[in-house]
Design a protein around this motif. Structure first.
Motif, mmCIF file in Angstrom:
data_model
loop_
_atom_site.group_PDB
_atom_site.id
_atom_site.type_symbol
_atom_site.label_atom_id
_atom_site.label_comp_id
_atom_site.label_asym_id
_atom_site.label_seq_id
_atom_site.Cartn_x
_atom_site.Cartn_y
_atom_site.Cartn_z
ATOM 1 N N THR A 67 3.547 4.921 -9.043
ATOM 2 C CA THR A 67 3.049 3.903 -9.968
ATOM 3 C C THR A 67 4.205 3.191 -10.662
ATOM 4 O O THR A 67 4.100 2.005 -10.983
ATOM 5 C CB THR A 67 2.119 4.531 -11.017
ATOM 6 O OG1 THR A 67 2.791 5.613 -11.692
ATOM 7 C CG2 THR A 67 0.856 5.072 -10.356
ATOM 8 N N TYR A 69 -0.718 -2.212 -11.362
ATOM 9 C CA TYR A 69 -1.017 -1.511 -10.121
ATOM 10 C C TYR A 69 -2.470 -1.054 -10.111
ATOM 11 O O TYR A 69 -3.141 -1.034 -11.139
ATOM 12 C CB TYR A 69 -0.096 -0.302 -9.930
ATOM 13 C CG TYR A 69 -0.141 0.692 -11.067
ATOM 14 C CD1 TYR A 69 -1.160 1.647 -11.160
ATOM 15 C CD2 TYR A 69 0.846 0.690 -12.049
ATOM 16 C CE1 TYR A 69 -1.202 2.551 -12.203
ATOM 17 C CE2 TYR A 69 0.795 1.593 -13.102
ATOM 18 C CZ TYR A 69 -0.227 2.515 -13.178
ATOM 19 O OH TYR A 69 -0.278 3.408 -14.211
ATOM 20 N N LYS A 70 -2.913 -0.692 -8.932
ATOM 21 C CA LYS A 70 -4.266 -0.164 -8.773
ATOM 22 C C LYS A 70 -4.160 1.230 -8.169
ATOM 23 O O LYS A 70 -3.444 1.426 -7.184
ATOM 24 C CB LYS A 70 -5.093 -1.065 -7.850
ATOM 25 C CG LYS A 70 -6.506 -0.539 -7.580
ATOM 26 C CD LYS A 70 -7.244 -1.448 -6.607
ATOM 27 C CE LYS A 70 -8.634 -0.895 -6.295
ATOM 28 N NZ LYS A 70 -9.358 -1.741 -5.310
ATOM 29 N N ASN A 101 1.818 -6.423 -7.208
ATOM 30 C CA ASN A 101 0.570 -6.219 -6.473
ATOM 31 C C ASN A 101 0.598 -4.946 -5.626
ATOM 32 O O ASN A 101 0.482 -4.979 -4.406
ATOM 33 C CB ASN A 101 0.291 -7.432 -5.581
ATOM 34 C CG ASN A 101 -1.168 -7.518 -5.170
ATOM 35 O OD1 ASN A 101 -2.044 -6.921 -5.808
ATOM 36 N ND2 ASN A 101 -1.436 -8.232 -4.099
ATOM 37 N N ILE A 102 0.744 -3.804 -6.274
ATOM 38 C CA ILE A 102 0.856 -2.522 -5.578
ATOM 39 C C ILE A 102 -0.454 -1.744 -5.680
ATOM 40 O O ILE A 102 -1.110 -1.744 -6.731
ATOM 41 C CB ILE A 102 2.031 -1.690 -6.164
ATOM 42 C CG1 ILE A 102 2.251 -0.419 -5.349
ATOM 43 C CG2 ILE A 102 1.813 -1.344 -7.613
ATOM 44 C CD1 ILE A 102 3.506 0.320 -5.756
ATOM 45 N N GLU A 103 -0.838 -1.124 -4.577
ATOM 46 C CA GLU A 103 -2.039 -0.278 -4.548
ATOM 47 C C GLU A 103 -1.630 1.134 -4.155
ATOM 48 O O GLU A 103 -1.043 1.338 -3.096
ATOM 49 C CB GLU A 103 -3.062 -0.818 -3.550
ATOM 50 C CG GLU A 103 -4.320 0.034 -3.468
ATOM 51 C CD GLU A 103 -5.292 -0.471 -2.405
ATOM 52 O OE1 GLU A 103 -6.194 -1.252 -2.758
ATOM 53 O OE2 GLU A 103 -5.126 -0.076 -1.233
ATOM 54 N N VAL A 104 -1.958 2.105 -4.998
ATOM 55 C CA VAL A 104 -1.601 3.499 -4.764
ATOM 56 C C VAL A 104 -2.859 4.284 -4.425
ATOM 57 O O VAL A 104 -3.831 4.273 -5.186
ATOM 58 C CB VAL A 104 -0.922 4.125 -6.005
ATOM 59 C CG1 VAL A 104 -0.604 5.596 -5.753
ATOM 60 C CG2 VAL A 104 0.341 3.360 -6.369
ATOM 61 N N TYR A 132 7.720 -3.764 -7.417
ATOM 62 C CA TYR A 132 6.809 -4.323 -6.417
ATOM 63 C C TYR A 132 5.643 -5.013 -7.131
ATOM 64 O O TYR A 132 4.914 -4.369 -7.876
ATOM 65 C CB TYR A 132 6.215 -3.211 -5.539
ATOM 66 C CG TYR A 132 7.061 -2.774 -4.377
ATOM 67 C CD1 TYR A 132 7.493 -3.684 -3.417
ATOM 68 C CD2 TYR A 132 7.382 -1.435 -4.208
ATOM 69 C CE1 TYR A 132 8.247 -3.272 -2.329
ATOM 70 C CE2 TYR A 132 8.133 -1.003 -3.125
ATOM 71 C CZ TYR A 132 8.562 -1.927 -2.189
ATOM 72 O OH TYR A 132 9.303 -1.505 -1.114
ATOM 73 N N LYS A 170 0.846 -1.201 0.000
ATOM 74 C CA LYS A 170 0.000 0.000 0.000
ATOM 75 C C LYS A 170 0.885 1.257 0.000
ATOM 76 O O LYS A 170 1.674 1.459 0.921
ATOM 77 C CB LYS A 170 -0.929 0.004 1.212
ATOM 78 C CG LYS A 170 -1.913 -1.147 1.246
ATOM 79 C CD LYS A 170 -2.967 -0.953 2.313
ATOM 80 C CE LYS A 170 -2.380 -0.961 3.708
ATOM 81 N NZ LYS A 170 -3.425 -0.833 4.756
ATOM 82 N N SER A 175 5.647 -0.217 -9.484
ATOM 83 C CA SER A 175 5.011 -1.489 -9.825
ATOM 84 C C SER A 175 5.931 -2.397 -10.630
ATOM 85 O O SER A 175 5.737 -3.614 -10.666
ATOM 86 C CB SER A 175 3.715 -1.245 -10.602
ATOM 87 O OG SER A 175 3.984 -0.583 -11.833
#
Length: 284
Positions: free
Chosen positions: A22, A89-90, A30-33, A28, A3, A25
């Motif tokens: 971003t 990424y999300k 599975n990254i959520e921004v 990393y 996160k 990613s």
């Protein structure tokens, strides 16, 4: 899931920070921004800005302006969500009302991000001495690492990292944090002690402490350096310039109140004055 929090004020440096976040990613999975925007709530003064009394700027006009601003920001944040749409990424957005630093702090405490990436213009002069920037305050108080960004920075090109320390704290936590940076960026690391006239020690003493830290925690691909300068802050920045570093890494004690006013913070000074990205982590 990793996160990452990006406090966002729609400035150019905030865009740099979002692009960097971003870009992580690629290193990393599975990254959520989360893009967090805080709108300062208006303070009713009962007077017009020019001192003309209640009729100069009617309160309802301020309320209309504020409501229009909120709606405009909602649309801008929605556009960010739509523009940053990749499988790697999300990106999600969040808008809250209140004071900027308080809003960011409460979000950090509630959501417990793994990393904060924040744009910074720095602070200088009286502002730096008395008030400090919101970025500086986040660096001082955040429980997780903070990376401050001042220019467009490509994650893939971060191949030289300077870790500046006195290496007296050899805790596993700090070592593991530094190892994580090393693995994420696959970078050459410089472990540096800055020697100053007011805190002088021999090169042998400094080098022995760096080597002991590296050996205890099994670091590899490390260059140990001692750098002489008039102050620790200037020495760290100068050394990073000399080796053309892509990132400066430091720990901070997060002092607040009177102790902070008296002793200051080397890490915050470097964040303010370095043109390079700076990674900081508050030690306990």
């Amino acid at each position: 899931m990793i996160k990452v929090l990006v406090p966002f004020d729609f400035s150019q440096t905030a865009n740099y920070a979002l692009n960097f976040a971003t870009g992580l990613s690629s290193n990393y999975p599975n990254i959520e921004v989360t893009v967090l925007h805080v709108i300062e709530t208006p303070v009713a003064t009962g007077m017009g800005t020019m001192g003309g009394g209640l009729e100069s700027i009617p309160e309802f006009e301020n309320q209309i302006f504020f409501m229009e601003l909120v709606e405009a920001r909602k649309k801008q944040l929605k556009k960010i969500e739509e523009g940053y749409n990749e499988e790697a990424y999300k990106v999600k957005t969040k808008m809250i009302l209140g004071s900027v630093f308080k809003g960011i702090s409460e979000y950090i405490n509630d959501q417990d991000p793994d990393l904060i990436v924040m744009g910074s213009k720095g602070a200088s002069g009286l502002e730096e001495i008395i008030v400090g920037s919101n970025t500086e305050k986040v660096v001082r108080n955040a429980k997780c690492p903070v990376i401050t960004i001042k220019a467009e920075t490509e994650v893939s090109k971060m191949k030289k990292v300077v870790f500046a320390s006195d290496f007296r704290d050899s805790s596993d936590e700090i070592a593991n944090r530094i190892k994580r940076i090393q693995s994420v960026f696959d970078a050459q690391f410089y472990f540096v002690v800055v020697n100053t006239p007011g805190n002088f020690e021999t090169t042998r003493e400094s080098m022995n402490r760096i080597r002991a830290f590296a050996q205890k925690h099994h670091f590899e691909n490390i260059k140990a350096e001692v750098y002489n300068s008039l102050s620790e802050e200037s020495g760290i920045i100068e050394f990073a310039d000399d080796v053309d570093a892509d990132l400066i890494a430091m720990t901070t004690h997060g002092r607040t109140g009177l102790l902070h006013l008296i002793t200051g913070s080397i890490a915050e000074d470097v964040v303010n004055h370095s043109k390079r990205p700076v990674w900081t982590y508050k030690t306990k």
